[in-house]
Design an enzyme around this catalytic site. Structure first.
Site, PDB file in Angstrom:
ATOM      1  N   LYS A 170      -7.293  -4.933  -3.330  1.00 48.50           N
ATOM      2  CA  LYS A 170      -8.299  -5.296  -2.445  1.00 48.50           C
ATOM      3  C   LYS A 170      -8.522  -4.347  -1.551  1.00 48.50           C
ATOM      4  O   LYS A 170      -8.381  -2.936  -1.921  1.00 48.50           O
ATOM      5  CB  LYS A 170      -7.022  -5.805  -1.026  1.00 48.50           C
ATOM      6  CG  LYS A 170      -6.364  -4.624  -0.562  1.00 48.50           C
ATOM      7  CD  LYS A 170      -5.577  -5.382   0.441  1.00 48.50           C
ATOM      8  CE  LYS A 170      -4.779  -4.079   1.134  1.00 48.50           C
ATOM      9  NZ  LYS A 170      -4.840  -2.682   1.394  1.00 48.50           N
ATOM     10  N   HIS A 227     -10.268   7.069   1.340  1.00 50.01           N
ATOM     11  CA  HIS A 227      -8.904   7.069   0.509  1.00 50.01           C
ATOM     12  C   HIS A 227      -9.194   5.693  -0.712  1.00 50.01           C
ATOM     13  O   HIS A 227      -9.749   4.820  -0.691  1.00 50.01           O
ATOM     14  CB  HIS A 227      -8.281   6.428   1.899  1.00 50.01           C
ATOM     15  CG  HIS A 227      -8.386   5.365   1.929  1.00 50.01           C
ATOM     16  ND1 HIS A 227      -8.919   5.845   3.584  1.00 50.01           N
ATOM     17  CD2 HIS A 227      -7.861   4.010   2.254  1.00 50.01           C
ATOM     18  CE1 HIS A 227      -9.388   4.670   3.779  1.00 50.01           C
ATOM     19  NE2 HIS A 227      -8.276   3.600   3.066  1.00 50.01           N
ATOM     20  N   HIS A 256     -16.465   1.420   6.460  1.00 43.74           N
ATOM     21  CA  HIS A 256     -14.625   1.217   6.799  1.00 43.74           C
ATOM     22  C   HIS A 256     -14.182   3.254   5.700  1.00 43.74           C
ATOM     23  O   HIS A 256     -12.769   3.415   6.723  1.00 43.74           O
ATOM     24  CB  HIS A 256     -14.212   0.488   5.363  1.00 43.74           C
ATOM     25  CG  HIS A 256     -12.128   0.799   4.971  1.00 43.74           C
ATOM     26  ND1 HIS A 256     -11.573   0.405   6.295  1.00 43.74           N
ATOM     27  CD2 HIS A 256     -11.451   1.264   3.849  1.00 43.74           C
ATOM     28  CE1 HIS A 256     -10.147   0.701   5.595  1.00 43.74           C
ATOM     29  NE2 HIS A 256     -10.823   1.003   4.709  1.00 43.74           N
ATOM     30  N   ASP A 302       1.009  -1.126   0.493  1.00 45.03           N
ATOM     31  CA  ASP A 302      -0.213   0.204  -0.114  1.00 45.03           C
ATOM     32  C   ASP A 302       0.684   1.157   0.214  1.00 45.03           C
ATOM     33  O   ASP A 302       0.480   1.994   0.581  1.00 45.03           O
ATOM     34  CB  ASP A 302      -1.373  -0.119   1.077  1.00 45.03           C
ATOM     35  CG  ASP A 302      -2.122  -0.727   0.898  1.00 45.03           C
ATOM     36  OD1 ASP A 302      -1.751  -1.819   0.035  1.00 45.03           O
ATOM     37  OD2 ASP A 302      -3.065  -0.759   1.516  1.00 45.03           O
ATOM     38  N   CYS A 352      -2.102  -2.358   7.716  1.00 42.72           N
ATOM     39  CA  CYS A 352      -2.173  -3.723   6.306  1.00 42.72           C
ATOM     40  C   CYS A 352      -0.116  -4.111   6.534  1.00 42.72           C
ATOM     41  O   CYS A 352      -0.501  -5.286   6.539  1.00 42.72           O
ATOM     42  CB  CYS A 352      -2.406  -2.395   5.493  1.00 42.72           C
ATOM     43  SG  CYS A 352      -3.813  -1.809   4.586  1.00 42.72           S
TER      44      CYS A 352
END
Ligand SMILES: [Zn+2]
Length: 191
Positions: free
Chosen positions: A104, A79, A65, A9, A146
């Site tokens: 993802k 985001h 989320h 990420d 993450c």
């Protein structure tokens, strides 16, 4: 033994200037770029990676989320929305010689890269096994979310895992420190 680098990420929204910036994100992008440069040049200090892959947060509508009033634990500002500049790799991440990219989180939170898939539908675990990878180095953003989830899933999927701490940035100091301890306890080598 075949080792893979997993870059988690390293996207604009998670670096300074993005919608969910992690302090040190741009610097981490730069350092990972330098490592990838050494690898692609195959110089004397080249790391021994057979392959390098990246994961990306890739949101369309991930429900709770996202929040207008995020708690920065389970809910976050908007985001890495698909198609926006925020979802792109940070430009300091140069070169980007990835053998595969795992996307993802389209419709729900997905912290682990092992929840991601290539556009061909391969999961990260299947792809690594297909390439006979036994060992993985994990780095990226964010240490306490993450990166943590990806490294834990790498361990439980049977890979030997190293965490490259100099190439990670975390949301908060305390939760990043406890993530590193949790990973050490799980059997990750802290490098
Ligand atoms: Zn997300």
């Amino acid at each position: 033994m075949k080792r893979a680098l997993i870059v988690v990420d390293v996207q604009n929204d998670f670096c300074e200037g993005g919608s969910l910036p992690v302090a040190g994100g741009a610097e981490v992008a730069f350092r990972i770029g330098r490592l990838l440069h050494e690898w692609t040049e195959q110089g004397p200090k080249s790391p021994d990676y057979a392959v390098a892959v990246a994961t990306r947060d890739h949101h369309i509508d991930p429900g709770g989320h996202f929040s207008d009033r995020p708690d920065f634990v389970d809910s976050w500002p908007v985001h890495c929305v698909v198609g926006t500049d925020g979802a792109a790799f940070h430009p300091n991440l140069d070169p980007q010689p990835f053998n595969a990219i795992f996307l993802k989180g389209e419709h729900a939170a997905a912290y682990s890269g092992f929840e991601g898939r290539t556009t061909d539908g391969d999961s990260l675990a299947d792809w690594l096994r297909k390439h006979e990878v036994t060992d993985v180095d994990v780095c990226g953003i964010a240490t306490d979310y993450c990166v943590r989830a990806t490294a834990l899933d790498a361990v439980s999927s049977g890979f030997s895992v190293r965490l490259l701490t100099d190439l990670c940035a975390g949301v908060a100091e305390a939760s990043s420190a406890s993530a590193v301890e949790e990973l050490r306890t799980a059997g990750t080598v802290i490098a």
